[in-house]
Design a protein around this motif. Structure first.
Motif, PDB file in Angstrom:
ATOM      1  N   LEU A 160       1.333  -0.680   0.033  1.00 27.49           N
ATOM      2  CA  LEU A 160      -0.141   0.162   0.109  1.00 27.49           C
ATOM      3  C   LEU A 160       1.443   1.018   0.200  1.00 27.49           C
ATOM      4  O   LEU A 160       0.745   2.579  -0.687  1.00 27.49           O
ATOM      5  CB  LEU A 160      -1.044   0.119   1.099  1.00 27.49           C
ATOM      6  N   ALA A 161       1.993   0.841   0.914  1.00 31.50           N
ATOM      7  CA  ALA A 161       2.468   2.612   1.212  1.00 31.50           C
ATOM      8  C   ALA A 161       4.410   1.856   1.622  1.00 31.50           C
ATOM      9  O   ALA A 161       4.020   0.780   2.244  1.00 31.50           O
ATOM     10  CB  ALA A 161       2.257   3.834   1.855  1.00 31.50           C
ATOM     11  N   SER A 162       5.158   2.805   1.019  1.00 29.36           N
ATOM     12  CA  SER A 162       6.382   2.180   1.785  1.00 29.36           C
ATOM     13  C   SER A 162       7.250   3.771   2.359  1.00 29.36           C
ATOM     14  O   SER A 162       7.256   4.856   1.465  1.00 29.36           O
ATOM     15  CB  SER A 162       7.101   1.457   1.032  1.00 29.36           C
ATOM     16  N   ARG A 163       8.318   3.673   3.353  1.00 31.08           N
ATOM     17  CA  ARG A 163       9.262   4.635   3.726  1.00 31.08           C
ATOM     18  C   ARG A 163      10.280   4.652   3.854  1.00 31.08           C
ATOM     19  O   ARG A 163      10.293   3.098   4.778  1.00 31.08           O
ATOM     20  CB  ARG A 163       8.537   5.433   5.403  1.00 31.08           C
ATOM     21  N   ALA A 164      11.461   5.086   3.293  1.00 25.26           N
ATOM     22  CA  ALA A 164      12.584   3.873   2.823  1.00 25.26           C
ATOM     23  C   ALA A 164      13.599   5.073   4.198  1.00 25.26           C
ATOM     24  O   ALA A 164      12.615   5.917   4.624  1.00 25.26           O
ATOM     25  CB  ALA A 164      13.675   4.337   1.803  1.00 25.26           C
ATOM     26  N   LEU A 165      14.799   3.332   4.799  1.00 27.42           N
ATOM     27  CA  LEU A 165      15.501   4.442   5.362  1.00 27.42           C
ATOM     28  C   LEU A 165      16.970   3.892   5.071  1.00 27.42           C
ATOM     29  O   LEU A 165      17.338   2.793   4.577  1.00 27.42           O
ATOM     30  CB  LEU A 165      15.325   4.296   6.648  1.00 27.42           C
ATOM     31  N   ASP A 166      18.590   4.942   4.942  1.00 27.74           N
ATOM     32  CA  ASP A 166      19.051   4.748   4.654  1.00 27.74           C
ATOM     33  C   ASP A 166      20.040   4.142   6.041  1.00 27.74           C
ATOM     34  O   ASP A 166      19.823   4.544   6.778  1.00 27.74           O
ATOM     35  CB  ASP A 166      20.138   5.761   4.084  1.00 27.74           C
TER      36      ASP A 166
END
Length: 312
Positions: free
Chosen positions: A149-155
């Protein structure tokens, strides 16, 4: 306003629950794993989600599974619009997945389809991934296989332990949930199927994985030590005792050094020969002692020249 059932158990699931409690939607029930024995007395202890739910006087339910029809009927009786799941620790059967009006959604600690399964945070560190994140997915009977549905990325910082990464992903999950709930029906309608060709799996960690094999390259051992912090914690033999390793950095090392031999112990770390390269351990723990920096450990014992591991 949505009527929401929340399902989660460990600390990872807390920020999302707290966001729901503070929001406009109604949390009608909280599901969590049964209490487990913990501590020296092995007394039953509630998980973090249960403790917070009870503090806010939310109804809490802890079925072992949903094999009992009474448990299924109880959940259906809440007439919920949506069930939000985060690290619940139980695969939900189809009868539960279809119970809420909009079904069930899951907050997963990876950018799916990479690292489906129980240990996505640790596996990302073990693999040396430079990026991870949170995926909000529609749940289906398969293991973390539903559409996104949705996502958030993180280094990922190369010096983060699994605990460090966990503490950054948990609030990110809450942020993603908050940003998504207001448009959840549209997100469900246009969910994106996962690419099966890119699937990788993150199996549940086992304690025996944390025993250090000094014949491995230093780069791999450094990742293992960070990935197994805070559990199950990398460890090696130090004579008849066990030495726990909490943090380490890979360095270049001389060829031919005996794997497991302590080449130096100074205020910068405990340098140990590996199959290739050298491991500089910066945080460790002697048996029966508290964890400490390698510099602090010098006050107790200088390990220079000692052999660590099964050959010690």
């Amino acid at each position: 306003m949505l009527k929401i059932i929340y399902a989660g158990t460990p600390e990872f699931a807390l920020p999302a629950l707290q966001a729901l409690i503070a929001g406009e939607d109604e949390v009608v029930a909280v599901y969590t794993q049964p209490d487990r024995p913990a501590g020296r007395g092995r007394k039953l202890q509630p998980g973090p989600v249960k403790s917070v739910a009870l503090e806010h006087r939310l109804p809490v339910y802890q079925p072992l599974n949903f094999a009992d029809p009474a448990d299924v009927d109880l959940l259906r009786g809440f007439d919920a619009d949506l069930m939000v799941v985060a690290a619940y620790g139980l695969l939900l059967p189809s009868v539960i997945l279809g119970a809420p009006r909009l079904g069930c959604i899951n907050l997963h600690a990876s950018l799916l389809p990479r690292w489906r399964g129980a240990s996505p945070i640790q596996q990302a560190i073990l693999a040396g991934d430079e990026r991870t994140g949170i995926s909000l997915m529609q749940m289906e009977p398969g293991l973390d296989s539903g559409p996104i549905l949705a996502s958030r990325a993180l280094d990922i910082d190369g010096q983060w332990s699994a605990g460090d990464l966990h503490d950054r992903l948990a609030p990110l999950a809450a942020e993603l949930l908050e940003a998504s709930l207001g448009d959840i029906e549209n997100l469900l309608a246009r969910a994106t199927p996962q690419n099966e060709a890119e699937v990788t799996y993150a199996p549940r960690l086992q304690k025996q994985q944390a025993r250090v094999d000094w014949t491995k390259p230093a780069t791999q051992l450094a990742r293992e030590i960070l990935a197994y912090n805070p559990w199950p914690v990398s460890h090696t033999n130090l004579g008849a005792d066990s030495l726990r390793l909490w943090r380490a950095v890979a360095e270049a090392g001389k060829a031919g050094d005996c794997p497991g031999r302590v080449l130096a112990h100074d205020r910068e770390g405990l340098r140990v020969a590996c199959g290739s390269g050298c491991l500089r351990v910066t945080e460790l723990q002697f048996a029966g002692r508290k964890r400490c920096s390698a510099a602090e450990a010098l006050n107790a014992r200088n390990l220079l020249g000692l052999q660590l591991g099964d050959g010690a």
